[in-house]
Design a protein around this motif. Structure first.
Motif, short mmCIF file in Angstrom:
data_model
loop_
_atom_site.label_atom_id
_atom_site.label_comp_id
_atom_site.label_asym_id
_atom_site.label_seq_id
_atom_site.Cartn_x
_atom_site.Cartn_y
_atom_site.Cartn_z
N ALA A 253 0.85 -1.19 0.00
CA ALA A 253 0.00 0.00 0.00
C ALA A 253 0.88 1.24 0.00
CB ALA A 253 -0.92 0.00 1.21
N VAL A 254 0.49 2.25 -0.77
CA VAL A 254 1.24 3.49 -0.86
C VAL A 254 0.31 4.66 -0.55
CG1 VAL A 254 2.67 4.99 -2.28
CG2 VAL A 254 2.74 2.51 -2.63
N VAL A 255 0.70 5.49 0.39
CA VAL A 255 -0.06 6.70 0.70
C VAL A 255 0.59 7.88 -0.02
CG1 VAL A 255 -0.70 8.34 2.51
CG2 VAL A 255 -0.93 5.89 2.92
N GLU A 256 -0.19 8.58 -0.82
CA GLU A 256 0.29 9.76 -1.54
C GLU A 256 -0.78 10.84 -1.49
OE1 GLU A 256 2.00 12.60 -3.04
OE2 GLU A 256 3.25 10.78 -3.06
N ARG A 257 -0.40 12.04 -1.05
CA ARG A 257 -1.38 13.10 -0.86
C ARG A 257 -1.55 14.01 -2.07
NH1 ARG A 257 1.64 17.15 3.46
NH2 ARG A 257 3.13 18.10 2.01
N GLU A 258 -0.62 13.94 -3.04
CA GLU A 258 -0.69 14.82 -4.20
C GLU A 258 -1.36 14.11 -5.38
OE1 GLU A 258 -0.11 17.90 -4.40
OE2 GLU A 258 1.11 18.34 -2.62
N PRO A 259 -2.57 14.54 -5.75
CA PRO A 259 -3.25 13.91 -6.90
C PRO A 259 -2.41 13.96 -8.17
CG PRO A 259 -4.74 15.38 -5.71
CD PRO A 259 -3.38 15.61 -5.13
N ALA A 260 -1.65 15.04 -8.37
CA ALA A 260 -0.85 15.16 -9.59
C ALA A 260 0.17 14.04 -9.70
CB ALA A 260 -0.15 16.52 -9.61
N ILE A 261 0.83 13.71 -8.59
CA ILE A 261 1.85 12.65 -8.63
C ILE A 261 1.20 11.32 -8.99
CG2 ILE A 261 3.48 11.33 -7.22
CD1 ILE A 261 4.21 13.89 -5.78
N ILE A 262 0.04 11.05 -8.43
CA ILE A 262 -0.67 9.81 -8.76
C ILE A 262 -1.01 9.79 -10.25
CG2 ILE A 262 -2.74 8.45 -8.34
CD1 ILE A 262 -2.72 9.54 -5.47
N GLU A 263 -1.47 10.90 -10.78
CA GLU A 263 -1.81 10.97 -12.20
C GLU A 263 -0.58 10.78 -13.08
OE1 GLU A 263 -4.10 14.38 -13.37
OE2 GLU A 263 -5.32 14.30 -11.55
N TRP A 264 0.56 11.34 -12.69
CA TRP A 264 1.78 11.18 -13.47
C TRP A 264 2.19 9.72 -13.57
CZ3 TRP A 264 4.44 15.60 -10.28
CH2 TRP A 264 3.91 16.84 -10.70
N HIS A 265 1.82 8.93 -12.55
CA HIS A 265 2.13 7.50 -12.58
C HIS A 265 1.08 6.69 -13.33
CE1 HIS A 265 5.72 6.98 -10.04
NE2 HIS A 265 5.31 8.04 -9.39
N ARG A 266 -0.15 7.08 -13.23
CA ARG A 266 -1.22 6.27 -13.83
C ARG A 266 -1.33 6.45 -15.34
NH1 ARG A 266 -5.68 6.66 -8.94
NH2 ARG A 266 -5.02 4.72 -7.90
N GLY A 267 -0.84 7.53 -15.86
CA GLY A 267 -0.94 7.71 -17.31
C GLY A 267 -0.04 8.79 -17.84
N GLY A 268 0.88 9.25 -17.01
CA GLY A 268 1.76 10.34 -17.39
C GLY A 268 3.20 9.91 -17.56
N PRO A 269 4.11 10.86 -17.47
CA PRO A 269 5.52 10.58 -17.74
C PRO A 269 6.17 9.56 -16.81
CG PRO A 269 5.09 12.94 -17.84
CD PRO A 269 3.85 12.31 -17.28
N LEU A 270 5.62 9.35 -15.61
CA LEU A 270 6.22 8.41 -14.67
C LEU A 270 5.65 6.99 -14.79
CD1 LEU A 270 6.36 10.69 -11.48
CD2 LEU A 270 8.29 9.97 -12.90
N ALA A 271 4.72 6.81 -15.71
CA ALA A 271 4.05 5.51 -15.83
C ALA A 271 5.02 4.38 -16.17
CB ALA A 271 2.95 5.59 -16.88
N ALA A 272 6.06 4.70 -16.93
CA ALA A 272 7.01 3.65 -17.32
C ALA A 272 7.71 3.04 -16.13
CB ALA A 272 8.03 4.22 -18.30
N LEU A 273 7.82 3.80 -15.04
CA LEU A 273 8.51 3.31 -13.84
C LEU A 273 7.61 2.47 -12.94
CD1 LEU A 273 10.43 6.58 -12.90
CD2 LEU A 273 11.46 4.47 -13.75
N SER A 274 6.32 2.67 -13.04
CA SER A 274 5.42 2.05 -12.05
C SER A 274 4.27 1.25 -12.65
CB SER A 274 4.84 3.14 -11.15
OG SER A 274 4.21 4.15 -11.93
N ALA A 275 4.16 1.17 -13.96
CA ALA A 275 3.01 0.50 -14.57
C ALA A 275 2.86 -0.95 -14.11
CB ALA A 275 3.13 0.56 -16.10
N ARG A 276 3.97 -1.68 -14.09
CA ARG A 276 3.89 -3.08 -13.67
C ARG A 276 3.47 -3.20 -12.21
NH1 ARG A 276 8.83 -7.05 -15.04
NH2 ARG A 276 8.06 -6.47 -17.11
#
Length: 230
Positions: A96-119
């Motif tokens: 489980a990961v707690v993250e308070r910034e919606p933008a950071i979550i969005e960057w992972h779910r479909g943005g530039p950071l997705a390549a690091l966390s998609a799997r």
């Protein structure tokens, strides 16, 4: 030969948001992606060894005490190194990961950071909890075998003033309440904090120690570790 430090001088702003806790920025600097919060550099994609060590140290400190595959709570999604590493370890039963910034979550779910966390995000063990960690550890009824904190640059260098309470005796008591007996608290820091190590002991944590993580330049990162009494 190029190195991670052969990068252009001017970073490119990929996204800038005014979030619930101030400004958060994602920028590209050469090959690196960087997260900046309220003008404070948080982390980038240059290495990740200390974020991975944070997870490894927590798992090692558990020393097989959990009667089941242990559950880990990661404080802070960041660029996703800790999440990706934990999700890549079959030893964890829940990540489980707690993250308070919606933008950071969005960057992972479909943005530039997705390549690091998609799997990791596709792993059924993974859960993203969108809330403030300080509030979460005070209010949740859930418990974990390990709590890995990486929401600041360390106990002595917090991103927001409110985060400072997390490293006090009262904040550590809240961290302890989300840990099962024998559970491990691991806290990442950009530099050692002897004062925080003492606070951990005063809060009742046992087997308190600080592990150094060598970095390419400057003072080593560290992971502060403490175990809740069984």
């Amino acid at each position: 030969m190029s190195t991670p430090y052969d990068i252009p001088e001017a970073p490119e702003i990929l996204d800038r948001r005014e979030g619930p806790y101030g400004e958060v920025v994602l920028r590209r600097h050469g090959d690196l992606l960087q997260i900046i919060a309220n003008g404070c550099f948080l982390m980038d994609t240059s290495d990740g060894r200390s974020e991975r060590r944070l997870v490894d140290a927590a798992l090692a400190a558990l020393d097989g005490r959990a009667a089941h595959r242990p559950h880990v709570l990661i404080g802070g999604l960041g660029v996703g190194f800790s999440l990706a590493h934990a999700a890549g370890q079959p030893e964890w039963g829940r990540v489980a990961v707690v993250e308070r910034e919606p933008a950071i979550i969005e960057w992972h779910r479909g943005g530039p950071l997705a390549a690091l966390s998609a799997r990791a995000l596709a792993d059924p063990r993974t859960e993203i909890i969108e809330t403030d960690l300080v509030r979460y550890v005070h209010e949740t009824s859930d418990t974990f075998d390990a709590l890995c904190l990486d929401i600041d640059n360390g106990p002595d260098w917090t991103v927001t003033e409110d985060n400072g309470t997390l490293y006090s005796l009262s904040g550590l008591a809240a961290c302890e309440r989300v840990l099962r007996p024998g559970g491990v608290l691991a806290v990442w820091s950009a530099q050692p904090s002897p004062e925080f190590e003492g606070t951990l002991r005063n809060a009742g944590f046992r087997q308190v120690r600080t592990e150094e993580v060598p970095v390419a330049r400057g003072v080593p990162d560290v992971v502060h570790i403490g175990v809740r009494p069984g």
